[in-house]
Enzyme design. Structure first.
Site, PDB file in Angstrom:
ATOM      1  N   ASP A 168     -56.211   0.957  24.392  1.00 34.67           N
ATOM      2  CA  ASP A 168     -56.549   0.733  22.976  1.00 34.67           C
ATOM      3  C   ASP A 168     -56.588   2.044  22.188  1.00 34.67           C
ATOM      4  O   ASP A 168     -56.948   3.084  22.722  1.00 34.67           O
ATOM      5  CB  ASP A 168     -57.915   0.037  22.910  1.00 34.67           C
ATOM      6  CG  ASP A 168     -58.202  -0.529  21.539  1.00 34.67           C
ATOM      7  OD1 ASP A 168     -57.275  -0.636  20.715  1.00 34.67           O
ATOM      8  OD2 ASP A 168     -59.374  -0.867  21.284  1.00 34.67           O
ATOM      9  N   ARG A 228     -55.082   4.067  15.696  1.00 34.11           N
ATOM     10  CA  ARG A 228     -56.006   5.076  15.164  1.00 34.11           C
ATOM     11  C   ARG A 228     -55.531   6.493  15.505  1.00 34.11           C
ATOM     12  O   ARG A 228     -55.697   7.417  14.733  1.00 34.11           O
ATOM     13  CB  ARG A 228     -57.423   4.826  15.706  1.00 34.11           C
ATOM     14  CG  ARG A 228     -58.181   3.780  14.907  1.00 34.11           C
ATOM     15  CD  ARG A 228     -59.372   3.244  15.646  1.00 34.11           C
ATOM     16  NE  ARG A 228     -58.944   2.360  16.734  1.00 34.11           N
ATOM     17  CZ  ARG A 228     -59.735   1.947  17.703  1.00 34.11           C
ATOM     18  NH1 ARG A 228     -60.997   2.355  17.745  1.00 34.11           N
ATOM     19  NH2 ARG A 228     -59.277   1.127  18.619  1.00 34.11           N
ATOM     20  N   ARG A 274     -47.874   3.661  12.682  1.00 33.23           N
ATOM     21  CA  ARG A 274     -48.451   3.075  13.894  1.00 33.23           C
ATOM     22  C   ARG A 274     -47.457   3.107  15.057  1.00 33.23           C
ATOM     23  O   ARG A 274     -47.834   3.284  16.216  1.00 33.23           O
ATOM     24  CB  ARG A 274     -48.905   1.633  13.622  1.00 33.23           C
ATOM     25  CG  ARG A 274     -50.091   1.555  12.666  1.00 33.23           C
ATOM     26  CD  ARG A 274     -50.486   0.119  12.386  1.00 33.23           C
ATOM     27  NE  ARG A 274     -50.918  -0.578  13.595  1.00 33.23           N
ATOM     28  CZ  ARG A 274     -52.145  -0.513  14.096  1.00 33.23           C
ATOM     29  NH1 ARG A 274     -53.072   0.207  13.505  1.00 33.23           N
ATOM     30  NH2 ARG A 274     -52.450  -1.175  15.182  1.00 33.23           N
ATOM     31  N   HIS A 290     -47.773   3.842  19.163  1.00 29.20           N
ATOM     32  CA  HIS A 290     -47.353   2.993  20.291  1.00 29.20           C
ATOM     33  C   HIS A 290     -46.373   3.749  21.188  1.00 29.20           C
ATOM     34  O   HIS A 290     -46.407   3.608  22.405  1.00 29.20           O
ATOM     35  CB  HIS A 290     -46.733   1.694  19.781  1.00 29.20           C
ATOM     36  CG  HIS A 290     -47.718   0.811  19.078  1.00 29.20           C
ATOM     37  ND1 HIS A 290     -48.968   0.533  19.602  1.00 29.20           N
ATOM     38  CD2 HIS A 290     -47.667   0.140  17.896  1.00 29.20           C
ATOM     39  CE1 HIS A 290     -49.635  -0.261  18.765  1.00 29.20           C
ATOM     40  NE2 HIS A 290     -48.862  -0.515  17.718  1.00 29.20           N
ATOM     41  N   GLU A 313     -53.060 -12.636  21.067  1.00 28.54           N
ATOM     42  CA  GLU A 313     -53.566 -12.497  19.696  1.00 28.54           C
ATOM     43  C   GLU A 313     -52.770 -11.460  18.888  1.00 28.54           C
ATOM     44  O   GLU A 313     -52.880 -11.409  17.667  1.00 28.54           O
ATOM     45  CB  GLU A 313     -55.052 -12.108  19.710  1.00 28.54           C
ATOM     46  CG  GLU A 313     -55.986 -13.230  20.195  1.00 28.54           C
ATOM     47  CD  GLU A 313     -55.901 -13.515  21.680  1.00 28.54           C
ATOM     48  OE1 GLU A 313     -55.670 -12.561  22.457  1.00 28.54           O
ATOM     49  OE2 GLU A 313     -56.023 -14.691  22.080  1.00 28.54           O
ATOM     50  N   ASN A 314     -51.980 -10.627  19.581  1.00 24.17           N
ATOM     51  CA  ASN A 314     -51.229  -9.582  18.857  1.00 24.17           C
ATOM     52  C   ASN A 314     -50.137 -10.147  17.952  1.00 24.17           C
ATOM     53  O   ASN A 314     -49.619  -9.439  17.084  1.00 24.17           O
ATOM     54  CB  ASN A 314     -50.608  -8.563  19.825  1.00 24.17           C
ATOM     55  CG  ASN A 314     -51.619  -7.611  20.438  1.00 24.17           C
ATOM     56  OD1 ASN A 314     -51.418  -7.083  21.524  1.00 24.17           O
ATOM     57  ND2 ASN A 314     -52.727  -7.379  19.755  1.00 24.17           N
ATOM     58  N   TRP A 315     -49.783 -11.447  18.127  1.00 21.27           N
ATOM     59  CA  TRP A 315     -48.780 -12.068  17.246  1.00 21.27           C
ATOM     60  C   TRP A 315     -49.239 -12.058  15.805  1.00 21.27           C
ATOM     61  O   TRP A 315     -48.436 -12.171  14.886  1.00 21.27           O
ATOM     62  CB  TRP A 315     -48.501 -13.510  17.658  1.00 21.27           C
ATOM     63  CG  TRP A 315     -47.819 -13.638  18.983  1.00 21.27           C
ATOM     64  CD1 TRP A 315     -48.390 -14.071  20.145  1.00 21.27           C
ATOM     65  CD2 TRP A 315     -46.450 -13.351  19.300  1.00 21.27           C
ATOM     66  NE1 TRP A 315     -47.464 -14.053  21.161  1.00 21.27           N
ATOM     67  CE2 TRP A 315     -46.262 -13.624  20.666  1.00 21.27           C
ATOM     68  CE3 TRP A 315     -45.366 -12.881  18.550  1.00 21.27           C
ATOM     69  CZ2 TRP A 315     -45.045 -13.437  21.311  1.00 21.27           C
ATOM     70  CZ3 TRP A 315     -44.151 -12.696  19.192  1.00 21.27           C
ATOM     71  CH2 TRP A 315     -44.003 -12.984  20.553  1.00 21.27           C
ATOM     72  N   GLU A 340     -66.413  -3.406  37.687  1.00 19.98           N
ATOM     73  CA  GLU A 340     -67.141  -2.319  37.030  1.00 19.98           C
ATOM     74  C   GLU A 340     -66.371  -1.972  35.760  1.00 19.98           C
ATOM     75  O   GLU A 340     -65.131  -1.979  35.757  1.00 19.98           O
ATOM     76  CB  GLU A 340     -67.215  -1.089  37.943  1.00 19.98           C
ATOM     77  CG  GLU A 340     -68.026  -1.315  39.207  1.00 19.98           C
ATOM     78  CD  GLU A 340     -69.502  -1.580  38.931  1.00 19.98           C
ATOM     79  OE1 GLU A 340     -70.025  -1.045  37.928  1.00 19.98           O
ATOM     80  OE2 GLU A 340     -70.120  -2.336  39.701  1.00 19.98           O
TER      81      GLU A 340
END
Ligand code: FPP
Length: 239
Positions: free
Chosen positions: A12, A16, A25, A29, A59-61, A199
């Site tokens: 992630d 940013r 962006r 990537h 959900e990235n769609w 963990e």
């Protein structure tokens, strides 16, 4: 020091990372793919047999179409450019997530990556692509229901072990350690079944800045954790 058998990573912070540098962006990537390459070799050298990475979630769609296209393009590039190298290094590639609905060229590449490397034994790279944990569980439940209706499976026989055999991760050990970069402290629908006893290590760095030292740091944190799997520890043995 105990090395985890399976490390899973939520990569992630690409966006940013790019924003902090005034870059688009896509640049984030791209840098993320570089970090992924380096992490696969570091994991291999550190003797981690299973590495799972969250490359694209169901959900990235909902991101702008151009960014979705960029991510699809990067996956294609990653497989085209790196598959031969991964194969040469004895890495077996597996892909989890929903294949239906993906463009035929993407599906073809994912199938090719899996079939070319199917016999490799040095290390396993699991790419979670178009993956969502709830979606995976629902698809497994549907397949179980179908098997019961067909008479191939008795509902009383459905145990956690049998259920796990219907998940995309059938045959893959549960992750011992899940790492998330970028400072966000949540799981975001990543391996909710499989990570039940994992963990968790959350790191502030953005994914493109992730290096072998961060991986070593996470392994160090893992090594001093006591894993009890819901039991109690007595003389170092989980009961
Ligand atoms: C999170 O950053 C990252 C992703 C949504 C995709 C992860 C993808 C890569 C590392 C590169 C692609 C690799 C392959 C093999 C396809 P974000 O965009 O959510 O960052 P942000 O939260 O800072 O906006």
């Amino acid at each position: 020091m105990t090395t985890p058998e399976h490390v899973a990573i939520i990569m992630d912070g690409n966006g940013r990372w790019a924003k902090a540098r005034g870059l688009p962006r896509l640049a984030g990537h791209r840098a993320g793919v570089e970090a992924l390459r380096k992490t696969v070799s570091a994991a291999g050298e550190m003797g981690i047999p299973w590495l799972t990475v969250y490359a694209f979630s169901s959900e990235n769609w909902s991101r702008p179409k151009s960014e979705v296209n960029d991510l699809m393009g990067l996956l294609k590039l990653f497989i085209r450019r790196d598959l031969a190298e991964l194969h040469k290094n004895g890495v077996r590639v597996r892909v989890i997530g929903e294949r239906e609905g993906l463009a035929p060229d993407i599906r073809g590449l994912l199938d090719e990556a899996e079939s070319l490397t199917a016999g490799n034994k040095n290390m396993n790279l699991v790419i979670a692509f178009n993956y969502g944990g709830r979606d995976e569980i629902v698809r497994a439940a549907r397949r179980i229901a179908d098997a019961v209706v067909r008479g191939d499976l008795k509902s009383e026989a459905v145990s956690p072990e049998v259920f796990a055999d219907y998940l995309d991760t059938a045959g893959i050990p549960d992750p011992d350690l899940v790492i998330r970069t970028s400072g966000e402290v949540r799981m975001s629908n990543f391996l909710p079944w499989q990570a039940a006893y994992s963990e968790l290590v959350f790191m502030p760095c953005y994914w493109p800045d992730f290096t072998r030292d961060h991986l070593a740091d996470a392994l160090g944190q893992y090594a001093v954790r006591e894993r009890r799997f819901g039991g109690v520890l007595e003389r170092g043995i989980a009961l």
